[in-house]
Design an enzyme around this catalytic site. Sequence first.
Site, mmCIF file in Angstrom:
data_model
loop_
_atom_site.group_PDB
_atom_site.id
_atom_site.type_symbol
_atom_site.label_atom_id
_atom_site.label_comp_id
_atom_site.label_asym_id
_atom_site.label_seq_id
_atom_site.Cartn_x
_atom_site.Cartn_y
_atom_site.Cartn_z
ATOM 1 N N ALA A 136 2.735 -55.498 -39.867
ATOM 2 C CA ALA A 136 4.000 -56.246 -39.798
ATOM 3 C C ALA A 136 4.061 -57.332 -40.889
ATOM 4 O O ALA A 136 3.157 -57.446 -41.725
ATOM 5 C CB ALA A 136 4.163 -56.828 -38.398
ATOM 6 N N HIS A 137 5.096 -58.132 -40.821
ATOM 7 C CA HIS A 137 5.422 -59.072 -41.906
ATOM 8 C C HIS A 137 4.309 -60.067 -42.251
ATOM 9 O O HIS A 137 3.550 -60.505 -41.393
ATOM 10 C CB HIS A 137 6.684 -59.855 -41.525
ATOM 11 N N ASP A 138 4.250 -60.407 -43.507
ATOM 12 C CA ASP A 138 3.411 -61.507 -44.009
ATOM 13 C C ASP A 138 1.912 -61.318 -43.777
ATOM 14 O O ASP A 138 1.183 -62.301 -43.630
ATOM 15 C CB ASP A 138 3.867 -62.849 -43.394
#
Length: 215
Positions: A136-138
């Site tokens: 997922a993000h980041d």
Amino acid sequence: MTRLIGIYGASGFGREVMSIAREQYSGERTEFVFIDDAGGESTSNGHAVVNWSRFLSRPAQDRCVAIAIADSRIREVLTDRCVEAGVPIRSIQAGNVWLGDAISHGEGAILQPFVSLTANVRIGRSFHANIYSYVAHDCVIGDYVTFAPRVMCNGNVRIEDRAYIGTGAILRQGTPDKPLVIGAGATVGMGAVVTKDVPPGVTVIGNPARIMEKR
Ligand code: UDP
């Protein structure tokens, strides 16, 4: 006058990766072979199995390799072997992989079917994401990291070099100020639920994941 693509490793994972490679790189003049140094079968699923020196001497206009072996230490040794021989290493990516915005990964990635890398993800070289895994993000992921099937890596997680994440493991979301960290060379056991940082080199198991003591 052919292009030769070698899938390094003719065992389970290599055979899974072969059909994806064929779909991704198919062309009239492309030959796909397995490279395996064990000296076993001469064909597998209709493809020749050759060792490294036979791969190098096989007639072809140009050649490249994808390393489909889950063990990160072996991947690293074989990556060096390819670099030394001047053979480029390619990434393999299934047609239905989802790559969102601002995703980067180094050479030699293998992204199997149903993998998602959602947004703002940075990954080093030779990352393996087995079927149904997501990042997922980041997230920031180092070199030679391996995900078994269906790894759930939530946002703001940092995974250091050569970590192995087992089937169905869940990595809890971190924050931008304090990402959840999986240390270099750590192993996360199958089905583990990781709620806090994992030190380098240890194995964690269970829910919540705890360090497995050596007997
Ligand atoms: N292998 C190889 N050269 C090496 C190390 C391994 O050709 O230097 C081959 C090994 O013979 C085996 C495969 O890589 O066929 C690894 O298979 P394994 O089942 O251990 O791993 P997986 O397929 O699960 O990644």
